[in-house]
Each structure stands twice: as structure tokens, then as C-alpha cells.
Write a protein that holds these residues in place. Sequence first.
Motif, PDB file in Angstrom:
ATOM      1  N   LEU B  41      -4.398  -2.219   6.380  1.00 31.20           N
ATOM      2  CA  LEU B  41      -3.628  -3.055   6.486  1.00 31.20           C
ATOM      3  C   LEU B  41      -4.285  -4.457   7.327  1.00 31.20           C
ATOM      4  O   LEU B  41      -4.525  -4.320   8.332  1.00 31.20           O
ATOM      5  CB  LEU B  41      -2.293  -2.596   7.363  1.00 31.20           C
ATOM      6  N   GLY B  42      -4.304  -5.359   6.656  1.00 32.68           N
ATOM      7  CA  GLY B  42      -4.809  -6.462   7.258  1.00 32.68           C
ATOM      8  C   GLY B  42      -6.362  -6.642   7.391  1.00 32.68           C
ATOM      9  O   GLY B  42      -7.077  -7.571   7.871  1.00 32.68           O
ATOM     10  N   GLY B  43      -7.011  -5.572   6.618  1.00 33.00           N
ATOM     11  CA  GLY B  43      -8.693  -5.612   6.569  1.00 33.00           C
ATOM     12  C   GLY B  43      -9.039  -5.943   5.447  1.00 33.00           C
ATOM     13  O   GLY B  43      -8.419  -6.669   4.624  1.00 33.00           O
ATOM     14  N   PRO B  44     -10.470  -6.139   5.348  1.00 33.24           N
ATOM     15  CA  PRO B  44     -11.209  -6.684   4.026  1.00 33.24           C
ATOM     16  C   PRO B  44     -10.865  -5.690   2.940  1.00 33.24           C
ATOM     17  O   PRO B  44     -10.615  -4.407   3.042  1.00 33.24           O
ATOM     18  CB  PRO B  44     -12.637  -6.743   4.445  1.00 33.24           C
ATOM     19  N   ASP B  45     -10.981  -6.291   1.734  1.00 32.12           N
ATOM     20  CA  ASP B  45     -10.763  -5.301   0.522  1.00 32.12           C
ATOM     21  C   ASP B  45     -11.819  -4.479   0.098  1.00 32.12           C
ATOM     22  O   ASP B  45     -11.588  -3.499  -0.788  1.00 32.12           O
ATOM     23  CB  ASP B  45     -10.210  -6.238  -0.791  1.00 32.12           C
ATOM     24  N   ARG B  46     -13.098  -4.719   0.553  1.00 30.15           N
ATOM     25  CA  ARG B  46     -14.329  -4.173   0.211  1.00 30.15           C
ATOM     26  C   ARG B  46     -15.418  -4.272   1.550  1.00 30.15           C
ATOM     27  O   ARG B  46     -15.020  -4.693   2.271  1.00 30.15           O
ATOM     28  CB  ARG B  46     -14.850  -4.446  -1.120  1.00 30.15           C
ATOM     29  N   GLU B  47     -16.310  -3.492   1.184  1.00 27.93           N
ATOM     30  CA  GLU B  47     -17.420  -3.468   2.315  1.00 27.93           C
ATOM     31  C   GLU B  47     -18.116  -4.941   2.116  1.00 27.93           C
ATOM     32  O   GLU B  47     -18.301  -5.373   1.104  1.00 27.93           O
ATOM     33  CB  GLU B  47     -18.604  -2.776   2.002  1.00 27.93           C
ATOM     34  N   VAL B 153       0.319 -12.326   1.800  1.00 27.64           N
ATOM     35  CA  VAL B 153      -0.789 -12.710   1.103  1.00 27.64           C
ATOM     36  C   VAL B 153      -1.522 -11.316   0.966  1.00 27.64           C
ATOM     37  O   VAL B 153      -2.509 -11.515   0.243  1.00 27.64           O
ATOM     38  CB  VAL B 153      -1.435 -13.762   2.036  1.00 27.64           C
ATOM     39  N   LEU B 154      -1.328 -10.238   1.352  1.00 28.03           N
ATOM     40  CA  LEU B 154      -2.188  -8.989   1.428  1.00 28.03           C
ATOM     41  C   LEU B 154      -2.394  -8.683  -0.164  1.00 28.03           C
ATOM     42  O   LEU B 154      -1.186  -8.462  -0.785  1.00 28.03           O
ATOM     43  CB  LEU B 154      -1.502  -7.769   2.157  1.00 28.03           C
ATOM     44  N   GLY B 155      -3.394  -8.520  -0.519  1.00 29.76           N
ATOM     45  CA  GLY B 155      -3.661  -8.187  -1.992  1.00 29.76           C
ATOM     46  C   GLY B 155      -3.596  -9.081  -3.066  1.00 29.76           C
ATOM     47  O   GLY B 155      -3.924  -9.172  -4.246  1.00 29.76           O
ATOM     48  N   LEU B 156      -3.338 -10.477  -2.501  1.00 33.05           N
ATOM     49  CA  LEU B 156      -3.235 -11.426  -3.539  1.00 33.05           C
ATOM     50  C   LEU B 156      -4.473 -11.756  -4.214  1.00 33.05           C
ATOM     51  O   LEU B 156      -4.386 -12.361  -5.256  1.00 33.05           O
ATOM     52  CB  LEU B 156      -2.672 -12.782  -3.087  1.00 33.05           C
ATOM     53  N   GLY B 157      -5.608 -11.456  -3.560  1.00 28.89           N
ATOM     54  CA  GLY B 157      -6.868 -11.790  -4.342  1.00 28.89           C
ATOM     55  C   GLY B 157      -7.118 -10.928  -5.506  1.00 28.89           C
ATOM     56  O   GLY B 157      -7.684 -11.337  -6.543  1.00 28.89           O
ATOM     57  N   LEU B 158      -6.447  -9.571  -5.297  1.00 28.49           N
ATOM     58  CA  LEU B 158      -6.588  -8.880  -6.570  1.00 28.49           C
ATOM     59  C   LEU B 158      -5.592  -9.222  -7.777  1.00 28.49           C
ATOM     60  O   LEU B 158      -6.021  -9.086  -8.836  1.00 28.49           O
ATOM     61  CB  LEU B 158      -6.149  -7.419  -6.025  1.00 28.49           C
ATOM     62  N   TYR B 262      -5.242  -4.997  -0.518  1.00 23.47           N
ATOM     63  CA  TYR B 262      -3.673  -4.758  -0.764  1.00 23.47           C
ATOM     64  C   TYR B 262      -3.246  -3.614   0.147  1.00 23.47           C
ATOM     65  O   TYR B 262      -4.034  -2.802   0.809  1.00 23.47           O
ATOM     66  CB  TYR B 262      -3.465  -4.334  -2.194  1.00 23.47           C
ATOM     67  N   PRO B 263      -2.070  -3.860   0.533  1.00 25.88           N
ATOM     68  CA  PRO B 263      -1.289  -3.083   1.431  1.00 25.88           C
ATOM     69  C   PRO B 263      -1.386  -1.438   1.144  1.00 25.88           C
ATOM     70  O   PRO B 263      -0.988  -1.090   0.063  1.00 25.88           O
ATOM     71  CB  PRO B 263      -0.107  -3.350   1.543  1.00 25.88           C
ATOM     72  N   PRO B 264      -2.061  -0.561   1.933  1.00 22.03           N
ATOM     73  CA  PRO B 264      -2.337   0.669   1.519  1.00 22.03           C
ATOM     74  C   PRO B 264      -0.945   1.822   1.506  1.00 22.03           C
ATOM     75  O   PRO B 264       0.018   1.161   2.232  1.00 22.03           O
ATOM     76  CB  PRO B 264      -3.141   1.389   2.659  1.00 22.03           C
ATOM     77  N   ARG B 265      -0.921   2.621   0.607  1.00 19.87           N
ATOM     78  CA  ARG B 265       0.517   3.710   0.660  1.00 19.87           C
ATOM     79  C   ARG B 265       0.380   3.881   2.146  1.00 19.87           C
ATOM     80  O   ARG B 265      -0.481   4.312   2.828  1.00 19.87           O
ATOM     81  CB  ARG B 265       0.133   4.501  -0.388  1.00 19.87           C
ATOM     82  N   GLY B 266       1.619   4.399   2.289  1.00 21.68           N
ATOM     83  CA  GLY B 266       1.996   5.176   3.915  1.00 21.68           C
ATOM     84  C   GLY B 266       1.219   6.499   3.990  1.00 21.68           C
ATOM     85  O   GLY B 266       1.039   6.714   5.196  1.00 21.68           O
ATOM     86  N   GLY B 267       1.396   7.068   2.707  1.00 22.23           N
ATOM     87  CA  GLY B 267       0.898   8.306   2.984  1.00 22.23           C
ATOM     88  C   GLY B 267       1.482   9.596   3.395  1.00 22.23           C
ATOM     89  O   GLY B 267       1.189  10.564   3.913  1.00 22.23           O
ATOM     90  N   ASN B 268       2.742   9.197   3.478  1.00 19.59           N
ATOM     91  CA  ASN B 268       3.876  10.416   3.843  1.00 19.59           C
ATOM     92  C   ASN B 268       3.718  11.864   2.939  1.00 19.59           C
ATOM     93  O   ASN B 268       3.780  11.666   1.847  1.00 19.59           O
ATOM     94  CB  ASN B 268       5.296   9.706   3.555  1.00 19.59           C
ATOM     95  N   PRO B 269       3.184  12.813   3.699  1.00 14.00           N
ATOM     96  CA  PRO B 269       2.863  14.040   2.962  1.00 14.00           C
ATOM     97  C   PRO B 269       4.264  14.601   2.496  1.00 14.00           C
ATOM     98  O   PRO B 269       3.816  15.712   1.531  1.00 14.00           O
ATOM     99  CB  PRO B 269       2.193  14.814   3.944  1.00 14.00           C
ATOM    100  N   ASP B 270       5.642  14.127   2.607  1.00 16.83           N
ATOM    101  CA  ASP B 270       6.712  15.137   2.128  1.00 16.83           C
ATOM    102  C   ASP B 270       6.807  15.006   0.570  1.00 16.83           C
ATOM    103  O   ASP B 270       6.481  13.823   0.020  1.00 16.83           O
ATOM    104  CB  ASP B 270       7.819  14.136   2.571  1.00 16.83           C
ATOM    105  N   PRO B 271       6.641  16.378   0.207  1.00 16.79           N
ATOM    106  CA  PRO B 271       6.760  16.439  -1.460  1.00 16.79           C
ATOM    107  C   PRO B 271       7.817  15.547  -1.940  1.00 16.79           C
ATOM    108  O   PRO B 271       7.667  15.276  -3.393  1.00 16.79           O
ATOM    109  CB  PRO B 271       6.962  17.886  -1.414  1.00 16.79           C
TER     110      PRO B 271
END
Lengths: 491, 388
Positions: B41-47, B153-158, B262-271
Motif C-alpha cells: 500500500l503506497g509503494g511502487p508498482d514494480r522494482e 490514486v493507487l493503481g491509476l497508472g495501471l 494498486y492496493p493489495p488484497r488484505g489476505g484474510n485467510p478465512d475460507p
Amino acid sequence: MNIRISVPLMLALFLGSIFCLSGSLQARDFERGDVNEDGSLDIADAIEMLNHMFLGEVAYCQDSMDVNDDGILDISDAIVTVSYLFLGGDAPEAPFGFCGPDLTEDKLTCESYSLCNLGDAIPGLDRDTFESFVRGRVLMSKDFTAEEGLGPFYNATSCTACHSTPVVGGSSPIYRNFFFAAVGAPGSQGPIWDPPVPSIVMPAYALPGNPRPAFPDPSQVGNNPVTIVQRNAPPQLGVGLFERISNATIFANADPDDADGDGISGRFNTDGNGNLGRFGYKSQANFLEAFLRGASNNQMGITTDPFLGSGGIVSAAMLQVSAGFDLPTTDDDLIDDPEISVQDFGDIVIFSMFVAPPPKGEMGADELAGETLFHQMDCAKCHVPVLESDLGPVEAYTDLLLHDMGPGLADGISMGMPQFSTISLGTTATEFRTQPLWGVGLHGPWIHDGRADTMHDAILMHGGEAQASRDAYEALTPAQQQTVIRFLEAL
Amino acid sequence: MKNHNFLPLTLFALLVLSMTISVVNAEIIDDDTPVPPVGALGGPDRELNPDELEQWIRGRKIFDRDWDQSEGLGTPDINADSCRSCHQKPVIGAAGGLDVNVTRFGFDNGGAGPFQDLPGGQVASKGRRPDTPGREDADPQADIFEQRQTPSVLGLGLIDTIPDVEILSHEDPNDVDGDGCRGVARIIDIAGVPEVGKFGWKSQIPTLSDFLRDASTGEVGLTLVDDGRGFGLLTDSDTVPDPEFPADEFADMLFYCAHLAYPPRGGNPDPQVAVGEVLFDDVGCGICHIPILEGTGGPVPLYSDLLLHNIHPADFRGVGEDGAAVGFYRTPPLWGIRDTAPYLHDGRATTIEDAILAHEGEASIMMQNFYALTPEERAALLLFLSDL
């Protein structure tokens, strides 16, 4: 307790919080040995250590008492202190004589140390008050939703929307300015919320889906002139101490008719109940609780009850600027009033009452040269360095009095309730309360409406009673001016 | 104050506090501010290579910068004095709360219509340079006001990489497939060439650069170098020489925004999250909130078709524009919604559930499906959405 936090969420929280919280959760800086946070190590600190260890007196920075840095609070800390002070013994471990973190691992804590951390509590609070302070600091950032009572009209959804530069309780940039509309001819403008012609904080928003509010109501304004001005959020750090300064101390600097002929008057203002004003750009409010309850209602639409219960019906004319001190605030949304509990709002008031002033910076040669010039230019005639209070000296660099600042800064607003005072006529359109200078470098922009990008600009905007001082500043060399700014930045 | 419990305790405290600490009103980025990891979140989209990283960091600082009056802040009107003023929840570059909404207005004859713009303008700005008297008020004839929330604005470049044809391929203006959901692209005339709108609540802006130019002028009051596309002002009525936003600095900021992950998924492991994802599709949410569009650089998991839909009841009152009538809004992307309350174009929905319940019009069939779910199924669907 089993809390499952995913790695991305953890990362997000961590990063988000670094950005949002800087300072409030990291280990606090402190000065070892200076337990009472007075800027020096002396016998009083040793006594406080012993009181804490053996009499159970509260203290909120154990690290500062761990003089020998062995991770244990015991008699040896007091012994090292006394030995250093009187027997030429070893100095306390670092950080000593300067602010810094504890670099050794131990189980001691430091919950508050205002000498080194902006926005911490003044020292010496009892445990209940301190806990209320900490809760209040968190509530300052609470975002109110419509379901919780936000609106029907508002400028902000939280206190920190306008009070967070550079920490909770601070000020804000220009975009958080609000507009104030004074209705009537300057000198006879209606007090806020006082029908039929109220002056009013102009809300930027109604709740989504509703029309933007037309404040002041054109049907009430009629043919009265309306003066619209901007206000930049005043910083809160240290303001509680203004309540602790006696009327007599403030009166002592007043010179309403310029009897001493130095061109500087110093008049006072009164609030809606005839009490000597201390808060607000026009010194129009006397009582912090009421001032905060007013802001809560005017800026967020969050209604409150007075802490001591309602005193019955108070005439609407008493609702000057903020809530009547003993009158509940109410609004027209669907949420029951009050929209925040006395307990929660009490915590916010406690935070404001006891948040410490910004700690003074390092006074080097430049700063001291600037201080000398500050006095030579008579800045200190209004920006009085110290006022006494029942909690000790208040180094706010203000007299809390009104001064004529000239036509350039005049905002056309008169505030105050002359009918409650035989000696105060309220403010004129050109008068402002001397702005406190403690922490002044922390929260640009400057001047009541934020029109000055820099402190240099702000000084040059002074006029009226301050014209001579302003001209003296302008006549300085750039290097001299720089020392004055350095001095101000150290306050 | 260090002990072996410090990290977990701190994280727990951060978890608690992150729910309450929400606003920072002045500059938050300095030279020591870390760059979040790639994809965070808030980081660059690639190296990024070292030069690119420097430009990204410069751009972030400009995005965060509180513009001074002496630098041209204001037209003189403003809604903000930096990009970060509004784009900061939960990180710089993201969304904003109710108190940084933009107020748009017009006249719709008490709801009888038609909507028309007024001579007094379209936007009543929240603020103004203090050296200019008064404030920008709505035209006195205005009878319809619409607030606009700060979009992330996160992910708008994509999103910028999605070709017009990909968006047009999902149009169904006459509901040929009979699912109740139509979907039309907003076509914008750029110097005589039609382009598909991808940004803005009414899809009124074709590219990320246009979007940043539009906001730099519209919200912060900065003038720009002419790029021939018609977004952003070249001159304004303050006394600071134009252009106020130096071209190289704008380029840095554009690079930063274009390379915000773009904002990453939360990753909640709940099935139940996976159960909710299936229900999202079953209910028909995914017809407009298409999980993935294809960009030139790969898939874009935005949960939007970038088309205009009317999900409002027949008596809805709002702003109409050429090519986007009253009630029509672009399907908002759902990536990142767990962090961007409140919802809908004006923020009237406090929770994700409130936002779902506000769907009508073209979403009527989906809403019938939603109401037909069991409480457990709804909970699973909400759990899935709260993981986006």
C-alpha cells in the motif's frame, strides 16, 4: 487473545501508522535524571525519584528516573544523582543534558515526557487525569460519521482535521481554514448564533445529498452588511495554562488608553458572560470547556452537554462565539443530542487543558542575538515573555490582550460583549489578541487567516501599534533578521 | 524502552490506533520517509532502477507538498493546498474523508429537470487564498448540490494502460443480454479526437496526466504548461506568474502516480472470503464490477468496467454532464475499498453494506439477488469485499 493479522495488512498498518503517528508511539525521548522536566538536574529531581519509589507518587517516564541506566528503579539512582550534584561523582548515563532515546534494553517505560516530546502532558498529573488525557488525545482523531451525529453542517469530521500540525493539538495549513461571517456594521455585529441576526461560522458542507448550507441565512441577514473573514486553526499546545493565569496578572499589562504614551495600548476583551477573555484570535472566550464545545458544534456539528449540568435557560445573546458555558448545544440532524458523552468530551477537554507547551529549542549564539534584538525592537511589549500562573511561569510570549494591528491586518470583525463590562468595549475591527509565540515555528502559515507563508512575512505584516517594531525589523540587516527568526523558531 | 515483546505489542497498538488516528493535515513526507515495499500500500508498482526510484521519491514529495501562496496556491479558490490534503487515507496517494469533498452545483428546477450548469460556475470551492476577500459561493440560483469524494490514486497508472477498445467491448447500452445492466463509455473530445474517459466519478477524464492536471488546477489552483489536451488552467487570476507548476516537477509527480502500486488484497485467510467471492459473481456484482480488465502491460484487477451506469432510483437528483446524464456514474473500482470509507460518489454510505444497499436502477436485479441471500451468505460476501 489470538489476533490474526495478514502480512500485507500488518505492513499496511505499520506503514500507515508511521505516516500518521510520528512521535506518539515510538519510544519517547527523555533526559535522564530530569524527573520534573524543568530542564535541569537538581535535588528536586532526586526527591521526586524517592517519592515515586517509596511513596508511590505517580510518574510517567520511568526511564528518566533510571539515572544509572541499570533497568531498575531503586535507591542507587537517587544516590548517583546526589553524588553527581554534591560529591563530584559520575554524571548520569546518556541521554543526560539533552533529549534522546534509551539505547539500552530494559522493562522501564516512558509514557509521557513533554520536555522532549511535542504534545505530551504537562508533568505532575494524577493517574486519573493522565489516563483521561491519553484517551482524549486519541479521541481528538476520532472521525465522526453521520450516524454518530456529524452535521447537519460541518467543516471537519475530527478535531485533528484542523489540529494536527505537527502533532495532535497543533494547527493546520490554509486549506483547513474556515470562514466566519459577521453580520452587521463593524462595531455592532451580532454575536454568533444570536437570532435574528447571527454572526456565524460558515460550514463548507452539509451531509451528502443535502444542499450546501446558505449561512448566514439570507432571510435573516436582510439589509445588514456581512463581513466574511478566514480563520486558521489556532494551535492548542499549552493553551490550558492560559486558564491558570489570574485576571490580575493579565490586567497588570493592560493600558487601554495608552497612559504611558508608548503607542501601545493593551485592552482586554470579555466573553458572553463578562469574564476576561483568554482564547480566540479576538480573546473572545474565557473558558476552555465552552470554547471547545463551541468548536465541536460549529465545526463538526457534534453537540455536547455542559459538564456541570445545565444552568437553566440562558438568553441567546449569551451564546457568544462558543456554547454558553452552562447551555447544552443542539442541532437539527436525526441523532439524539448530546452526540458525544460528557465522559468522552471530558477527555478531549482534559487533553486540551493539560497538553504541554512546545519545549524550547536550543538557544545558541544566533538565537541569543535574536532575542536581544527582539527586546530592542520592543516586540516584548506585547509578546510578553512570561506571565505567572498557579502552575508556574507561562512562557507564551503574549499578554493575552488586544492591540490595534493597523488597516493591513484589520478584518472588520468586532467581537465581545460590551454590555457585560463597563470597561471593555469589545474589539474593534483592527484589534487582535497578541498571538502566543511559543512553538510559533512549528505551525505555518501565520497570521489569523494564514496569509503569511513565512514568519518573516508575518512580522512585516504587523501595523498599527506594532508599526515601529515592524519598521525596526525591516531596518535590520538580513543576517540580523535571520537571528530574530532563529530565536522565534527556538521558542 | 526495549524488550522482546516490543514488536508484537507495537503492532497491536498500531492495529488499535489505526482505527482512530486518521488525519494528518500537513506535510508527512521528508527525506527519511521510507519507500514502502514494491506492491505494498503506497509503494511502487514494480522494482524501479535507481534513477526511477529517485524520480518516484521526488514525485511523492511534490504530491505531499503544501503549496505556498507565493508559489501560486489558489486560482484564488482552493479545495486543498497539496495533493496529500485529500489523498491520504490510509496512506499518501489514497482517498479522503467527508471533510475534503468537492462541492459541485447546478440547477434542475427542483428536480423536474433538465439539469443545467449556471453562469456562476460549477464548483463552490471550500477555501480561498486569504488575500482575496469573501469565499466562492454557489450561484444563488443553484438548487442541486452534489458532493464528490476523493478517489484513490493507487493503481491509476495501471488503469491508464487499459486500451479504449477493452472498455468499449463491455458496453451494452441497449441491454442486449437482458441482465438489466447496460453500461456506456464516456467519450471525450480531445482536440477533435474521441477518447474514452477512464477517470473521475463521471468518467470525464481520459488519462492519468489529464486527471492530475485537472486536480492541480481545480483543487490546488496551480497553472500548468499547455499540453494541448484541455485539462487544467494555463492562467489564473492570482498575481503569481504562470505556469505555477513547473513542468519538470509535474513530470516527477506524474511518474510517482503512474507507478503507485494498486492496493493489495488484505489476505484474510478465512475460507469464507472465497465463499464470498463466488457469491459476488453469483449475485451479479461482477457484471459491472468486472474483476479484471486487460491492460497493455497485463491484467488489471480493478473490479470495474470503467463504464457509466445509473444505479439510482428514478427520482435521484444530481449533476448531469454532456455524455453522462443525471444519475450516471462510472463503476468505481473496488480494489482498496476496505480502507476508503465512506462510499459512493458523495460519501453518503458510511459502510460497505450501506453502499451495497444504495444500489438500485441498473443494479435492481443484483439487489434482488443480494436480498435473497441468507444472513450467512451476506456476511461472506461482505467479508470478501472487506478483503479487497
